[in-house]
Design a protein around this motif. Sequence first.
Motif, PDB file in Angstrom:
ATOM      1  N   GLY A 128     -57.523   7.660   0.424  1.00 57.38           N
ATOM      2  CA  GLY A 128     -56.415   7.677   1.376  1.00 57.38           C
ATOM      3  C   GLY A 128     -55.056   7.649   0.682  1.00 57.38           C
ATOM      4  O   GLY A 128     -54.956   7.452  -0.526  1.00 57.38           O
ATOM      5  N   ILE A 129     -54.012   7.867   1.455  1.00 55.43           N
ATOM      6  CA  ILE A 129     -52.639   7.865   0.919  1.00 55.43           C
ATOM      7  C   ILE A 129     -51.829   6.950   1.815  1.00 55.43           C
ATOM      8  O   ILE A 129     -51.835   7.124   3.042  1.00 55.43           O
ATOM      9  N   CYS A 130     -51.166   5.950   1.228  1.00 54.27           N
ATOM     10  CA  CYS A 130     -50.429   5.040   2.103  1.00 54.27           C
ATOM     11  C   CYS A 130     -49.200   5.748   2.680  1.00 54.27           C
ATOM     12  O   CYS A 130     -48.709   6.730   2.123  1.00 54.27           O
ATOM     13  N   SER A 139     -52.201  18.045 -11.989  1.00 51.18           N
ATOM     14  CA  SER A 139     -50.869  18.466 -12.409  1.00 51.18           C
ATOM     15  C   SER A 139     -49.782  18.081 -11.419  1.00 51.18           C
ATOM     16  O   SER A 139     -48.603  18.188 -11.702  1.00 51.18           O
ATOM     17  N   GLY A 140     -50.160  17.724 -10.222  1.00 52.30           N
ATOM     18  CA  GLY A 140     -49.161  17.393  -9.179  1.00 52.30           C
ATOM     19  C   GLY A 140     -48.567  18.644  -8.552  1.00 52.30           C
ATOM     20  O   GLY A 140     -47.503  18.577  -7.915  1.00 52.30           O
ATOM     21  N   ILE A 141     -49.264  19.762  -8.696  1.00 55.60           N
ATOM     22  CA  ILE A 141     -48.744  21.017  -8.129  1.00 55.60           C
ATOM     23  C   ILE A 141     -49.526  21.419  -6.879  1.00 55.60           C
ATOM     24  O   ILE A 141     -49.005  22.086  -5.989  1.00 55.60           O
ATOM     25  N   GLY A 142     -50.791  20.951  -6.765  1.00 59.18           N
ATOM     26  CA  GLY A 142     -51.691  21.417  -5.686  1.00 59.18           C
ATOM     27  C   GLY A 142     -51.099  21.306  -4.286  1.00 59.18           C
ATOM     28  O   GLY A 142     -51.054  22.286  -3.539  1.00 59.18           O
ATOM     29  N   LEU A 143     -50.592  20.140  -3.891  1.00 60.88           N
ATOM     30  CA  LEU A 143     -50.093  19.977  -2.511  1.00 60.88           C
ATOM     31  C   LEU A 143     -48.792  20.737  -2.302  1.00 60.88           C
ATOM     32  O   LEU A 143     -48.516  21.215  -1.198  1.00 60.88           O
ATOM     33  N   GLN A 165     -45.425  15.659  -8.097  1.00 65.48           N
ATOM     34  CA  GLN A 165     -45.491  14.285  -7.590  1.00 65.48           C
ATOM     35  C   GLN A 165     -46.950  13.857  -7.562  1.00 65.48           C
ATOM     36  O   GLN A 165     -47.762  14.468  -6.871  1.00 65.48           O
ATOM     37  N   ARG A 166     -47.219  12.792  -8.278  1.00 63.49           N
ATOM     38  CA  ARG A 166     -48.597  12.298  -8.320  1.00 63.49           C
ATOM     39  C   ARG A 166     -48.567  10.805  -8.012  1.00 63.49           C
ATOM     40  O   ARG A 166     -47.597  10.122  -8.335  1.00 63.49           O
ATOM     41  N   LEU A 167     -49.620  10.309  -7.472  1.00 62.10           N
ATOM     42  CA  LEU A 167     -49.653   8.884  -7.134  1.00 62.10           C
ATOM     43  C   LEU A 167     -50.491   8.095  -8.151  1.00 62.10           C
ATOM     44  O   LEU A 167     -50.542   6.872  -8.085  1.00 62.10           O
ATOM     45  N   HIS A 168     -51.131   8.831  -9.042  1.00 63.31           N
ATOM     46  CA  HIS A 168     -52.009   8.143  -9.996  1.00 63.31           C
ATOM     47  C   HIS A 168     -51.759   8.639 -11.412  1.00 63.31           C
ATOM     48  O   HIS A 168     -51.291   9.781 -11.593  1.00 63.31           O
ATOM     49  N   GLY A 228     -59.579   7.024   4.869  1.00 69.92           N
ATOM     50  CA  GLY A 228     -59.383   8.245   4.082  1.00 69.92           C
ATOM     51  C   GLY A 228     -58.146   9.002   4.526  1.00 69.92           C
ATOM     52  O   GLY A 228     -57.315   8.484   5.273  1.00 69.92           O
ATOM     53  N   SER A 229     -58.033  10.253   4.086  1.00 69.34           N
ATOM     54  CA  SER A 229     -56.852  11.062   4.420  1.00 69.34           C
ATOM     55  C   SER A 229     -57.260  12.177   5.377  1.00 69.34           C
ATOM     56  O   SER A 229     -58.402  12.644   5.367  1.00 69.34           O
ATOM     57  N   CYS A 230     -56.273  12.554   6.179  1.00 63.76           N
ATOM     58  CA  CYS A 230     -56.496  13.699   7.072  1.00 63.76           C
ATOM     59  C   CYS A 230     -55.307  14.631   6.883  1.00 63.76           C
ATOM     60  O   CYS A 230     -54.189  14.273   7.242  1.00 63.76           O
ATOM     61  N   GLY A 259     -60.764  20.413  -2.767  1.00 66.27           N
ATOM     62  CA  GLY A 259     -60.867  19.909  -4.142  1.00 66.27           C
ATOM     63  C   GLY A 259     -60.313  18.503  -4.250  1.00 66.27           C
ATOM     64  O   GLY A 259     -60.937  17.608  -4.854  1.00 66.27           O
ATOM     65  N   ASN A 260     -59.134  18.257  -3.622  1.00 68.56           N
ATOM     66  CA  ASN A 260     -58.549  16.913  -3.634  1.00 68.56           C
ATOM     67  C   ASN A 260     -59.454  15.914  -2.940  1.00 68.56           C
ATOM     68  O   ASN A 260     -59.606  14.772  -3.390  1.00 68.56           O
ATOM     69  N   ALA A 261     -60.025  16.342  -1.798  1.00 72.69           N
ATOM     70  CA  ALA A 261     -60.900  15.433  -1.043  1.00 72.69           C
ATOM     71  C   ALA A 261     -62.094  15.020  -1.894  1.00 72.69           C
ATOM     72  O   ALA A 261     -62.557  13.872  -1.817  1.00 72.69           O
TER      73      ALA A 261
HETATM   74  P1  ADP Z   1     -52.952  16.519  -8.348  1.00 73.16           P
HETATM   75  O1  ADP Z   1     -53.072  17.591  -9.288  1.00 73.16           O
HETATM   76  O2  ADP Z   1     -52.486  15.250  -8.869  1.00 73.16           O
HETATM   77  O3  ADP Z   1     -54.140  16.374  -7.486  1.00 73.16           O
HETATM   78  P2  ADP Z   1     -51.722  17.265  -5.946  1.00 73.16           P
HETATM   79  O4  ADP Z   1     -50.411  17.891  -5.645  1.00 73.16           O
HETATM   80  O5  ADP Z   1     -52.917  17.987  -5.476  1.00 73.16           O
HETATM   81  O6  ADP Z   1     -51.754  16.989  -7.409  1.00 73.16           O
HETATM   82  O7  ADP Z   1     -51.708  15.834  -5.264  1.00 73.16           O
HETATM   83  C1  ADP Z   1     -50.610  15.029  -5.401  1.00 73.16           C
HETATM   84  C2  ADP Z   1     -51.044  13.606  -5.237  1.00 73.16           C
HETATM   85  O8  ADP Z   1     -51.493  13.318  -3.945  1.00 73.16           O
HETATM   86  C3  ADP Z   1     -52.241  13.253  -6.042  1.00 73.16           C
HETATM   87  O9  ADP Z   1     -51.852  12.818  -7.344  1.00 73.16           O
HETATM   88  C4  ADP Z   1     -52.931  12.161  -5.292  1.00 73.16           C
HETATM   89  O10 ADP Z   1     -52.408  10.926  -5.696  1.00 73.16           O
HETATM   90  C5  ADP Z   1     -52.556  12.428  -3.897  1.00 73.16           C
HETATM   91  N1  ADP Z   1     -53.661  13.042  -3.217  1.00 73.16           N
HETATM   92  C6  ADP Z   1     -53.827  14.370  -2.982  1.00 73.16           C
HETATM   93  N2  ADP Z   1     -54.930  14.567  -2.243  1.00 73.16           N
HETATM   94  C7  ADP Z   1     -55.433  13.358  -1.937  1.00 73.16           C
HETATM   95  C8  ADP Z   1     -56.562  12.908  -1.204  1.00 73.16           C
HETATM   96  N3  ADP Z   1     -57.388  13.763  -0.588  1.00 73.16           N
HETATM   97  N4  ADP Z   1     -56.814  11.568  -1.137  1.00 73.16           N
HETATM   98  C9  ADP Z   1     -55.971  10.716  -1.724  1.00 73.16           C
HETATM   99  N5  ADP Z   1     -54.891  11.080  -2.438  1.00 73.16           N
HETATM  100  C10 ADP Z   1     -54.615  12.399  -2.552  1.00 73.16           C
END
Ligand code: ADP
Length: 663
Positions: free
Chosen positions: A596-598, A621-625, A610-613, A648-650, A561-563
Amino acid sequence: MIRQLSPRLLQSSSIARHILLVLVAAVLLCSAVVIGSTVSVLDTQLLERREQQLSAEVERLAQQFRSYIDEMVHDTAFLAGVPPIQGLMRSRRAGVGVGDSSTPPWRRNLQGIFKQMLAAKPMALQYRFIDVDGRELVRVDRYGPRDSVRAVAEEALQSKLHRDYVQVGLSLPKGAVWLSEIGLNREERQIMQPPHAVLRAVTGVYDDSGLLYGLLVVNHRVAGMFARIGSAAQDEFPHYITALNGEYLLHPDAAKAFRFEYGERSNIVDDLPQAADFLADSQRRLLLAVSQRHGDRQIYALQKVDYQTAEPAQQLVIAVSSAYRDALAVRNDLLKRLGLYVLALLLVLLAVVAALSQRIVAPLQAMRNTVLEKGQQTRAEDLPIHADAEVGELARAFSGLLAVLDVQRRALEREVGQRRRAQLELEKNLGKLAQANKELEQFAYIASHDLQEPLRTINSFIGMLEQRCGSVLDEQSQQFLEYMKQSASRMEMLIRGLLEYSRLDGVLELESVDCQALVADVCDDLASQISEKNAVVTYSGLPLLRGHALSLHMLFQNLIGNALKYSRDGVDPQIAISASQRDGEWLFSVTDNGIGICEQHRERVFYIFQRLHGRDEYSGSGIGLALCKKIVEQHGGRIWIKEGAGGGSCFCFTLLGEGNDQT
Ligand code: ADP
């Protein structure tokens, strides 16, 4: 002492045994070298000496034989000139017949001389005077078992004209004495019994006018001559006489002599093959050779002896032999003595090693016993630190080592104590932490659960407020109402996520999960998003493993879903899922070609909320990861992020793969 030493010597690591082995090896090596070189020099000298002895012996026997032959020749020549022979000739010349009465005195005189000669010459067998017609005129010989001397009666005298020796004698030059070959005496061509070997000496008898009148023939018993040679020979060396063709005339075993007279062979060549060339070569006079006879090596010396004064030449061979082992008897004796010396030396060595062992090994063993007995309690004074030489040095070094070890042991004990205390502290804190965690999670659960109710109330009142007053509210109030609705639904989402997160606690019940099928289900659930984003999701070779199917479903759903969510604008998402086995676990990767994620945020994103955006950029919600991390850890694995394809991210994670297979 030697009895005490023997168990030590049997131990392979024993110093005494090593010393003994080295010394024994050294002694044996030196002995072998010394004995070997001595024996080799001695052998050569002994053999040379024995060959010299044999040469001297054979020469001595040859001299003996020649002196006998000389005597025989001399006697024969002497008898040919005695007066009775001349008298007999004269009386016969004067025309007086054989039966005449004037003949007997001369004949009797001659018979008398012949008898005296037989009495004086024990080796002589027969004296004869034969006239040129081959007729025996006088014959005196030995006969019978007691060797009685007799003059043969006139009527018993025979004609010997056709005998070889008469023919040869008649053609002899004046004064020459011819010696026959040696053979068994024959009468009427039959070997006389008992057989005895004879050698004939023949010389011409001339009258006053120098004309050949007859022959003087002397038969000699070779046995007597051989006996004389034999008695002169040294007993230790068997001696032999052979004809020039090698046939034995004299052999220590009498049955082997004169076999040629019976048409049989008994030849020295059969005993000494080297003799064949020697006999055939007229230039060679002496042969020294070794032969192997019936398993017994013999050294031979052979010498050719000329015994003919007239022509044709006559030769025979005199030989002596000696057993090879007799020649080396001194060497064997010496070897026995040396063997005894070496044995004695080894015994002395044993005693020396016993003494050495007592001095070296005993203190070492005492030291070992002390260390074994007292272990770490061993003190310097328990060891032979005042002993001399290496043992003392070893004890001092060992005691120094013990002191260092003691210091280190104490330090170690202190450190172990500290660590144990720290460990206990840690365990206590961990317990507290776990308790606090549990309480926190319980609190989160209760809070999120209980918060749902007031939230639902707020939501329903907002709905009612919107229904009743929506039309009368001015634009700004309607905006406020809209903000309230959004906040409430966001709060609902957060609370639901929090609830979901806190529900993940506890031990999961594992089952067999086919990851390939599971990912296919997830893709089905996300089918509308996938087609909306025109995305391509590839996966193959995902394993069958033991896990919690619902949690793993959630894990893959969040990652895929994130991808999809964090894809680049204008770029169709490419999502690849793969798995490989390594070190008993499965390594999964979910790679995308998104934003991608730096690097500095790659750990942070796994913490809850924790969210980056911002929400306006990407919803979430910042809960998925955080959920993903919890699920992976509950399965005994780890999760981390690498850079994916094209920036991208791996997302990589491991899952314990015990008993799992790739589908
Ligand atoms: P969210 O609900 O914000 O997706 P997640 O816990 O799933 O919460 O992800 C946390 C943060 O990680 C996201 O806000 C996003 O910035 C970054 N992120 C997660 N997956 C990816 C991805 N596949 N590519 C780039 N950034 C990602």
